[in-house]
Design a protein around this motif. Structure first.
Motif, PDB file in Angstrom:
ATOM      1  N   MET A   1       0.838  -1.189   0.000  1.00 45.14           N
ATOM      2  CA  MET A   1       0.000   0.000   0.000  1.00 45.14           C
ATOM      3  C   MET A   1       0.875   1.241   0.000  1.00 45.14           C
ATOM      4  SD  MET A   1      -1.318  -0.043   3.940  1.00 45.14           S
ATOM      5  CE  MET A   1      -0.191   0.276   5.285  1.00 45.14           C
ATOM      6  N   LYS A   2       0.284   2.372  -0.385  1.00 46.34           N
ATOM      7  CA  LYS A   2       0.996   3.639  -0.432  1.00 46.34           C
ATOM      8  C   LYS A   2       0.362   4.624   0.537  1.00 46.34           C
ATOM      9  CE  LYS A   2       2.527   3.450  -5.281  1.00 46.34           C
ATOM     10  NZ  LYS A   2       2.476   4.139  -6.588  1.00 46.34           N
ATOM     11  N   ILE A   3       1.215   5.415   1.163  1.00 48.72           N
ATOM     12  CA  ILE A   3       0.751   6.490   2.022  1.00 48.72           C
ATOM     13  C   ILE A   3       1.292   7.794   1.455  1.00 48.72           C
ATOM     14  CG2 ILE A   3       0.800   7.510   4.325  1.00 48.72           C
ATOM     15  CD1 ILE A   3       1.260   4.626   5.393  1.00 48.72           C
ATOM     16  N   TYR A   4       0.385   8.707   1.143  1.00 49.35           N
ATOM     17  CA  TYR A   4       0.764  10.020   0.645  1.00 49.35           C
ATOM     18  C   TYR A   4       0.762  10.985   1.827  1.00 49.35           C
ATOM     19  CZ  TYR A   4      -0.130   8.398  -4.146  1.00 49.35           C
ATOM     20  OH  TYR A   4      -0.105   7.731  -5.354  1.00 49.35           O
ATOM     21  N   GLY A   5       1.877  11.670   2.027  1.00 45.33           N
ATOM     22  CA  GLY A   5       1.930  12.585   3.159  1.00 45.33           C
ATOM     23  C   GLY A   5       3.080  13.560   3.086  1.00 45.33           C
ATOM     24  N   ASP A   6       3.101  14.460   4.048  1.00 47.40           N
ATOM     25  CA  ASP A   6       4.161  15.442   4.231  1.00 47.40           C
ATOM     26  C   ASP A   6       4.791  15.129   5.581  1.00 47.40           C
ATOM     27  OD1 ASP A   6       5.660  17.717   4.963  1.00 47.40           O
ATOM     28  OD2 ASP A   6       4.359  19.070   3.859  1.00 47.40           O
ATOM     29  N   SER A   7       6.075  14.832   5.593  1.00 48.60           N
ATOM     30  CA  SER A   7       6.751  14.404   6.815  1.00 48.60           C
ATOM     31  C   SER A   7       6.718  15.449   7.926  1.00 48.60           C
ATOM     32  CB  SER A   7       8.207  14.028   6.512  1.00 48.60           C
ATOM     33  OG  SER A   7       8.268  12.926   5.631  1.00 48.60           O
ATOM     34  N   GLN A   8       6.465  16.704   7.568  1.00 49.88           N
ATOM     35  CA  GLN A   8       6.388  17.765   8.573  1.00 49.88           C
ATOM     36  C   GLN A   8       5.005  17.857   9.225  1.00 49.88           C
ATOM     37  OE1 GLN A   8       9.178  20.488   9.186  1.00 49.88           O
ATOM     38  NE2 GLN A   8       9.883  18.399   8.896  1.00 49.88           N
ATOM     39  N   SER A   9       4.040  17.153   8.665  1.00 50.36           N
ATOM     40  CA  SER A   9       2.660  17.227   9.154  1.00 50.36           C
ATOM     41  C   SER A   9       2.401  16.232  10.280  1.00 50.36           C
ATOM     42  CB  SER A   9       1.693  16.939   7.994  1.00 50.36           C
ATOM     43  OG  SER A   9       0.409  16.600   8.481  1.00 50.36           O
ATOM     44  N   GLY A  10       1.831  16.728  11.367  1.00 50.54           N
ATOM     45  CA  GLY A  10       1.472  15.843  12.476  1.00 50.54           C
ATOM     46  C   GLY A  10       0.430  14.821  12.078  1.00 50.54           C
ATOM     47  N   ASN A  11      -0.530  15.223  11.255  1.00 49.66           N
ATOM     48  CA  ASN A  11      -1.564  14.281  10.828  1.00 49.66           C
ATOM     49  C   ASN A  11      -0.969  13.139  10.009  1.00 49.66           C
ATOM     50  OD1 ASN A  11      -3.932  15.341  11.999  1.00 49.66           O
ATOM     51  ND2 ASN A  11      -4.081  16.911  10.425  1.00 49.66           N
ATOM     52  N   CYS A  12       0.061  13.443   9.238  1.00 45.01           N
ATOM     53  CA  CYS A  12       0.730  12.392   8.461  1.00 45.01           C
ATOM     54  C   CYS A  12       1.639  11.552   9.356  1.00 45.01           C
ATOM     55  CB  CYS A  12       1.536  13.017   7.328  1.00 45.01           C
ATOM     56  SG  CYS A  12       0.521  13.910   6.120  1.00 45.01           S
ATOM     57  N   TYR A  13       2.260  12.195  10.321  1.00 52.96           N
ATOM     58  CA  TYR A  13       3.139  11.488  11.248  1.00 52.96           C
ATOM     59  C   TYR A  13       2.383  10.424  12.036  1.00 52.96           C
ATOM     60  CZ  TYR A  13       6.025  10.663  15.387  1.00 52.96           C
ATOM     61  OH  TYR A  13       6.720  10.079  16.416  1.00 52.96           O
ATOM     62  N   LYS A  14       1.123  10.688  12.336  1.00 54.17           N
ATOM     63  CA  LYS A  14       0.300   9.679  13.031  1.00 54.17           C
ATOM     64  C   LYS A  14       0.366   8.331  12.309  1.00 54.17           C
ATOM     65  CE  LYS A  14      -3.450  12.948  14.161  1.00 54.17           C
ATOM     66  NZ  LYS A  14      -4.877  13.224  13.863  1.00 54.17           N
ATOM     67  N   ILE A  15       0.286   8.396  10.998  1.00 50.68           N
ATOM     68  CA  ILE A  15       0.252   7.169  10.207  1.00 50.68           C
ATOM     69  C   ILE A  15       1.618   6.484  10.231  1.00 50.68           C
ATOM     70  CG2 ILE A  15      -0.486   6.160   8.021  1.00 50.68           C
ATOM     71  CD1 ILE A  15      -2.594   7.939   9.519  1.00 50.68           C
ATOM     72  N   GLN A  16       2.676   7.266  10.153  1.00 53.23           N
ATOM     73  CA  GLN A  16       4.016   6.697  10.242  1.00 53.23           C
ATOM     74  C   GLN A  16       4.231   6.010  11.587  1.00 53.23           C
ATOM     75  OE1 GLN A  16       6.158  10.373   9.354  1.00 53.23           O
ATOM     76  NE2 GLN A  16       6.803   9.520   7.393  1.00 53.23           N
ATOM     77  N   LEU A  17       3.707   6.607  12.641  1.00 55.23           N
ATOM     78  CA  LEU A  17       3.899   6.051  13.982  1.00 55.23           C
ATOM     79  C   LEU A  17       3.121   4.750  14.166  1.00 55.23           C
ATOM     80  CD1 LEU A  17       5.284   6.423  16.659  1.00 55.23           C
ATOM     81  CD2 LEU A  17       3.456   7.978  17.368  1.00 55.23           C
ATOM     82  N   VAL A  18       1.876   4.711  13.715  1.00 51.47           N
ATOM     83  CA  VAL A  18       1.088   3.490  13.887  1.00 51.47           C
ATOM     84  C   VAL A  18       1.634   2.357  13.019  1.00 51.47           C
ATOM     85  CG1 VAL A  18      -0.707   3.848  12.128  1.00 51.47           C
ATOM     86  CG2 VAL A  18      -1.275   2.630  14.216  1.00 51.47           C
ATOM     87  N   THR A  19       2.105   2.671  11.828  1.00 52.66           N
ATOM     88  CA  THR A  19       2.674   1.613  10.989  1.00 52.66           C
ATOM     89  C   THR A  19       3.970   1.075  11.583  1.00 52.66           C
ATOM     90  OG1 THR A  19       3.701   3.312   9.603  1.00 52.66           O
ATOM     91  CG2 THR A  19       1.635   2.347   8.805  1.00 52.66           C
ATOM     92  N   SER A  20       4.707   1.934  12.282  1.00 49.22           N
ATOM     93  CA  SER A  20       5.930   1.474  12.946  1.00 49.22           C
ATOM     94  C   SER A  20       5.605   0.552  14.109  1.00 49.22           C
ATOM     95  CB  SER A  20       6.740   2.676  13.440  1.00 49.22           C
ATOM     96  OG  SER A  20       7.939   2.244  14.069  1.00 49.22           O
ATOM     97  N   PHE A  21       4.667   0.961  14.957  1.00 50.51           N
ATOM     98  CA  PHE A  21       4.280   0.140  16.104  1.00 50.51           C
ATOM     99  C   PHE A  21       3.732  -1.222  15.673  1.00 50.51           C
ATOM    100  CE2 PHE A  21       3.668   4.041  18.998  1.00 50.51           C
ATOM    101  CZ  PHE A  21       4.858   3.799  19.662  1.00 50.51           C
ATOM    102  N   LEU A  22       3.035  -1.244  14.555  1.00 55.16           N
ATOM    103  CA  LEU A  22       2.392  -2.480  14.096  1.00 55.16           C
ATOM    104  C   LEU A  22       3.207  -3.206  13.021  1.00 55.16           C
ATOM    105  CD1 LEU A  22      -1.334  -1.280  13.982  1.00 55.16           C
ATOM    106  CD2 LEU A  22      -0.154  -2.547  15.796  1.00 55.16           C
ATOM    107  N   LYS A  23       4.383  -2.682  12.695  1.00 54.75           N
ATOM    108  CA  LYS A  23       5.270  -3.301  11.710  1.00 54.75           C
ATOM    109  C   LYS A  23       4.563  -3.537  10.371  1.00 54.75           C
ATOM    110  CE  LYS A  23       7.988  -5.773  15.222  1.00 54.75           C
ATOM    111  NZ  LYS A  23       8.474  -7.102  15.661  1.00 54.75           N
TER     112      LYS A  23
END
Length: 200
Positions: A1-23
């Motif tokens: 799957m693809k995630i479109y986001g801006d690394s400076q955005s908190g709303n986008c960071y949420k997704i990066q964090l949950v994908t990290s926790f859940l591998k």
């Protein structure tokens, strides 16, 4: 799957964090909000609202809105309770984040961190401080009672609120008067598989 986001955005960071926790593996597509990359015809076909993040599944289905994406990704995991009452409490805090927290703390951060507080937005920036501190006080009261927002375990409610809270200083918010929030931030940052926000 693809995630479109801006690394400076908190709303986008949420997704990066949950994908990290859940591998959860994914391809990241970096977009620059300031350069209008979310307003192109190709992006608007994916999300007519012209906002990120969005999740594009392998079959082409699209999910927009950060907290909706969190629910989709966390379903069946330790980050989302099975108990209906606790699940409702997760939603309660996520609605709080979107209506009472993000409009103040995230917008103040955007004006200061992204724009450098231009004179024409100084009054707006100042007005965000009162609402932001009101939200922080509500959070502090809860974290005085429980280590996480829905009890003793981290949930996506914490991820939603962590994203912009841990960089609230970039919007002019001094967290030194909120010791329980600071402890909660450290608690999350010390967790295995924690993914730090990237700064440019």
């Amino acid at each position: 799957m693809k995630i479109y986001g801006d690394s400076q955005s908190g709303n986008c960071y949420k997704i990066q964090l949950v994908t990290s926790f859940l591998k959860i593996p994914y391809d990241w597509v970096e977009l620059n909000i300031k350069n209008g990359e979310t307003q192109t015809d190709s992006f608007l076909k994916l999300n007519p609202n012209g906002k990120i993040p969005i999740l594009v599944l392998d079959d082409g289905k699209v999910i927009a809105e950060s907290n909706a994406i969190l629910h989709f990704l966390a379903e069946g995991s330790f980050l989302l309770p099975k108990d209906t009452y606790l699940k409702a409490k997760v939603l309660e805090w996520q609605f709080f984040e979107q209506y009472s927290h993000e409009p103040y703390i995230a917008v103040a951060r955007f004006i200061q961190h992204y724009l450098g507080i231009p004179e024409e937005r100084r009054e707006e920036y100042n007005s965000k401080q009162k609402g932001g501190h009101k939200a922080l006080k509500v959070m502090e009261q809860q974290l005085e009672k429980t280590p996480f927002f829905v009890g003793d375990k981290i949930t996506i409610a914490d991820i939603s609120l962590f994203a912009y809270t841990h960089v609230a200083d970039q919007g002019g918010f001094d967290l030194s008067n909120y010791p329980h929030i600071l402890s909660w931030i450290k608690r999350i940052q010390s967790m295995e598989l924690f993914y730090p926000m990237k700064f440019v």
